[in-house]
Design an enzyme around this catalytic site. Structure first.
Site, PDB file in Angstrom:
ATOM      1  N   LYS A   9       4.365  -6.009  -0.244  1.00  0.00           N
ATOM      2  CA  LYS A   9       5.773  -6.388  -0.300  1.00  0.00           C
ATOM      3  C   LYS A   9       6.624  -5.379   0.495  1.00  0.00           C
ATOM      4  CE  LYS A   9       9.385  -6.490  -3.850  1.00  0.00           C
ATOM      5  NZ  LYS A   9      10.100  -5.357  -3.284  1.00  0.00           N
ATOM      6  N   LYS A  14       4.177   0.740   2.317  1.00  0.00           N
ATOM      7  CA  LYS A  14       3.045   0.481   3.232  1.00  0.00           C
ATOM      8  C   LYS A  14       3.043   1.457   4.408  1.00  0.00           C
ATOM      9  CE  LYS A  14       4.329  -3.640   4.322  1.00  0.00           C
ATOM     10  NZ  LYS A  14       5.491  -3.727   3.444  1.00  0.00           N
ATOM     11  N   LYS A  40      11.262  -4.142  11.894  1.00  0.00           N
ATOM     12  CA  LYS A  40      11.991  -2.863  11.780  1.00  0.00           C
ATOM     13  C   LYS A  40      11.436  -1.801  12.730  1.00  0.00           C
ATOM     14  CE  LYS A  40      11.827  -1.507   7.495  1.00  0.00           C
ATOM     15  NZ  LYS A  40      10.766  -2.333   6.893  1.00  0.00           N
ATOM     16  N   ASP A 128       5.639  -9.931   2.713  1.00  0.00           N
ATOM     17  CA  ASP A 128       6.366 -10.970   1.996  1.00  0.00           C
ATOM     18  C   ASP A 128       7.037 -11.961   2.947  1.00  0.00           C
ATOM     19  OD1 ASP A 128       8.989  -8.692   0.822  1.00  0.00           O
ATOM     20  OD2 ASP A 128       8.006  -8.919   2.731  1.00  0.00           O
TER      21      ASP A 128
END
Lengths: 277, 444
Positions: A9, A14, A40, A128
């Site tokens: 998620k 991560k 990002k 996600d």
């Protein structure tokens, strides 16, 4: 060559985990490449002194994807980890999933893995977002091992179960397998039990529990991984241990995801057990 | 007929009911005649002379359109300006909104048209570009910029695209300064997908039929109609079409917005249908016109009797067409000349797409025997079992039979003049069997 994908998620940690694993694996003398698959484009930031590298898609926008050279898309970071960021469009426009597909095609075209003699590729993938583009690392020719990062919080577990659905599908078609769940601890209620219960339901196991430690934030503020910024800390050793576990893991599975109802029941059961205790 | 053939026989109304009840398994994408909403919208905006179509998405759809015969590629260069944002992979990833704004500005700089119609194809709609958000407010003084999402993957058909374009255009009519309706005037929507001299002949015949009734034609919706003239369609008392179902959406909009009478007669093919078309128009316009003593009608009645006598009363006719309007028009024409029609090769997808049209016809008493078939061999089997039928089709699959080819691109078909032309063709058809040694026969 190992291709390992880290899914989970958004905001679960991560990138922190991936960059520390890359640094720890590279410490063992292996040549590592980390590919951030998130618009990002900050997956590898802590491997490159806290600065974001130019993403493949931002370079493609400027020069055209067919004209990109290996040296442009790959940046060498801490411990000589090769860093790549897929990047993506601005929020609310275009198709980030197609961007991931395009970047993977570009890397293949440039033959980066063989050219740089990579031993381990780590894909850090936003989990996600469920369109096909972000599943590219699961498809044939890319990752063969997947680790799902989660915490004991409901939405993180839900995302993990969702990713298991994709893995179930792709696992039946190809060689990709689930290596296990990695619990990035948030100290949620019944956290260990909930993650272990989900792992068992998926037919997998918990690869590691990564404790919460302020040293992670302190190092990130310096633009470093813990392995680089606090190499002697207990947390750095945790990452080294996780890296070792992953590299020596031989227990893989095609996960058996839960239905939404089964997932709800699992959480209710774990919570009830916690309250009873 | 053999029992196997009889088993495949039914009524057209039964197919319509089955489609309405969702009891027919329709394989998507097989309806090659219909295309998608993009094509329908592009065709409608393409009628207007001072409109530039801007296709947002990949370039292929627009490029193909330039080469397709029904859109003007048959006998002349396709000169109308049209643009595309020509998506590349880059645009798919990053979105094509900036490119769209640049394209609108380019069209304005080069043409400054009265109307810019932005329509999308699949690529732009899959990634969800905010077309309206980009183009809203870009229009200049005296100019309108409109947009439609016409991606085919959403299931929107050609018909849907043309309807949506008509609705957008009706909205522009409503925004224009009000103008009075001129009594006794009528707009004619002539036969479409034809070109050149035949297009002019068909339109002229439509005008002649209306003038025969004492009506004055306000305007004809034709390729190249100026934007202002299109807006002024609203000044007519009524709308009539040679192909009602194509223009129905605009008729409905104009009836609602301006009170324009909507005449539902369609397909004036053959004398019976042509007189019915004129009669419906006259009644809608409160005219008392009796054409039975008209010398031209009397002449055509004589000619039709000769055709009927030559064909032989009650002879079977096999009608093979996928498109709905032609199916109805040809079945009525066959009966007009005393034939007993059976329709074949009807695509259920067409019935579904135009179900309201078929429902109206069935409610009005239209029906025809229907033969269900999958392959041309099955149709050949039916034709052979009928002895000496007349086959109405546009293919050469029936060597040895009398084949009336309805590929009328260069043949006048509508109205009284059209009836004369078709009767003459039918007489020739009966005398001229298809060669048993056709190329197709040899290959088979």
């Amino acid at each position: 060559m190992r291709h390992i994908a880290i899914y989970g998620k958004g905001g679960i940690g991560k990138s922190t985990l991936s960059s520390n694993l890359s640094a720890a694996i590279a410490e063992q003398g292996l040549t590592v490449m980390q590919i951030g698959c998130d618009p990002k484009a900050d997956s590898t930031k802590n491997l490159t002194g806290g600065r974001k590298i130019a993403s493949v898609l931002s370079l493609a926008e400027r020069y055209g994807i067919a004209k990109l050279e290996l040296e442009q898309v790959v940046t060498r970071g801490f411990n000589d980890v090769y860093c790549v960021e897929a990047g993506g469009p601005e929020p609310g426009i275009g198709c980030a999933g197609r961007g991931v597909i395009s970047v993977m095609d570009c890397l293949k075209e440039l033959d980066v893995f063989d050219e740089l003699k990579i031993d381990v590729v780590l894909y850090d993938v936003l989990g996600d977002v469920v369109c096909g583009g972000f599943a590219v690392p699961l498809r044939a020719g890319y990752a063969d091992q997947v680790y799902e990062v989660t915490s004991g919080e409901m939405m993180a577990l839900y995302a993990a179960n969702n990713i298991a659905r994709a893995l179930n599908r792709f696992g039946q078609r190809g060689k990709v397998r689930l290596g296990g769940l990695i619990c990035n601890q948030r100290n949620a209620f019944m956290e260990r039990e909930a993650v272990e219960a989900l792992a068992a339901s998926l037919g997998s196991r918990v690869t590691a529990f990564v404790p919460r430690d302020n040293v992670v934030q302190e190092c990130e503020m310096q633009g470093k991984t813990v392995v680089e910024g606090a190499p002697d800390s207990a947390q750095a050793n945790v990452y080294r241990s996780v890296a070792h576990t992953i590299l020596t893991n031989e227990a893989y599975s095609i996960p058996t995801p839960l239905t939404d109802d089964e997932f709800e029941e699992l959480l209710v059961r774990v919570k009830a057990e916690g309250l009873a205790a | 007929m053999t029992p196997a053939i009889e088993e495949r026989m039914g009524l057209f109304s039964e197919l319509v009911e089955a489609v309405e009840a969702d009891a027919v398994h329709i394989r998507e994408g097989l309806d090659m005649h219909q295309f998608c909403a993009y094509w329908g919208a592009h065709e409608i905006f393409g009628y207007i002379d001072d409109c530039v179509c801007l296709v947002h998405g990949t370039a292929g759809c627009m490029s193909n359109r330039r080469f397709l015969l029904p859109f003007g590629g048959a006998d002349q260069c396709h000169m109308e300006p049209q643009y595309t944002t020509a998506f590349s992979e880059h645009d798919v990833i990053f979105g094509g909104e900036r490119k769209l704004a640049e394209a609108v500005a380019l069209v304005q700089e080069r043409h400054d048209p009265r109307l810019i119609a932005v329509i999308t194809n699949c690529c732009a709609d899959i990634i969800g570009d905010d077309v309206g958000g980009v183009v809203r407010g870009m229009q200049r003084e005296g100019q309108r910029v409109v947009w439609l999402h016409t991606a085919g993957f959403t299931g929107k058909s050609y018909r849907k695209g043309s309807e949506e374009a008509f609705r957008v255009l009706a909205g522009l009519m409503a925004e224009a300064p009000a103008k009075p309706v001129v009594p006794g005037t009528i707009n004619l929507f002539p036969r479409r997908w034809i070109w050149g001299e035949n297009q002019k002949r068909e339109a002229a015949e439509g005008i002649r039929m209306l003038e025969k009734l004492g009506l004055r034609v306000n305007s004809i919706l034709r390729k190249g109609i100026p934007y202002e003239e299109f807006l002024d369609l609203r000044t007519a008392e009524a709308n009539v079409s040679q192909c009602f179902y194509w223009s129905m959406a605009l008729f409905e909009e104009m009836a609602t917005r301006f009170g324009t009478k909507s005449i539902k007669a369609s397909n004036p093919i053959g004398l019976t249908a042509s007189l019915a078309w004129m009669d419906a128009t006259a009644r809608a316009m409160n005219l008392d016109v009796d054409l039975h003593d008209d010398p031209e009608v009397a002449e055509l009645l004589d000619l039709r009797e000769r055709v009927r006598a030559r064909l032989g009363g009650g002879r079977k006719a096999v009608i093979w067409t996928q498109t709905g309007e032609k199916l109805i028009g040809l079945a009525k024409f066959a009966r007009d000349v005393g034939l007993d029609p059976i329709v074949v090769g009807v695509d259920p997808a067409v019935v579904r797409d135009k179900v309201s049209m078929f429902r109206k016809e069935v409610n009005d008493g239209f029906d025809v025997p229907l033969y269900l078939s999958n392959y041309v061999e099955e149709i050949q089997e039916l034709v052979n079992s009928l002895g000496d039928p007349v086959v109405l089709c546009n293919e050469d699959y029936f060597p040895g039979h009398a084949v009336f080819r309805y590929q009328w691109n260069d043949q006048q078909a509508y109205g009284l003049a059209g009836a004369r032309s078709l009767y003459a063709e039918m007489l020739t058809t009966v005398e001229r069997r298809r060669s048993r040694y056709s190329l197709l026969g040899e290959v088979v």
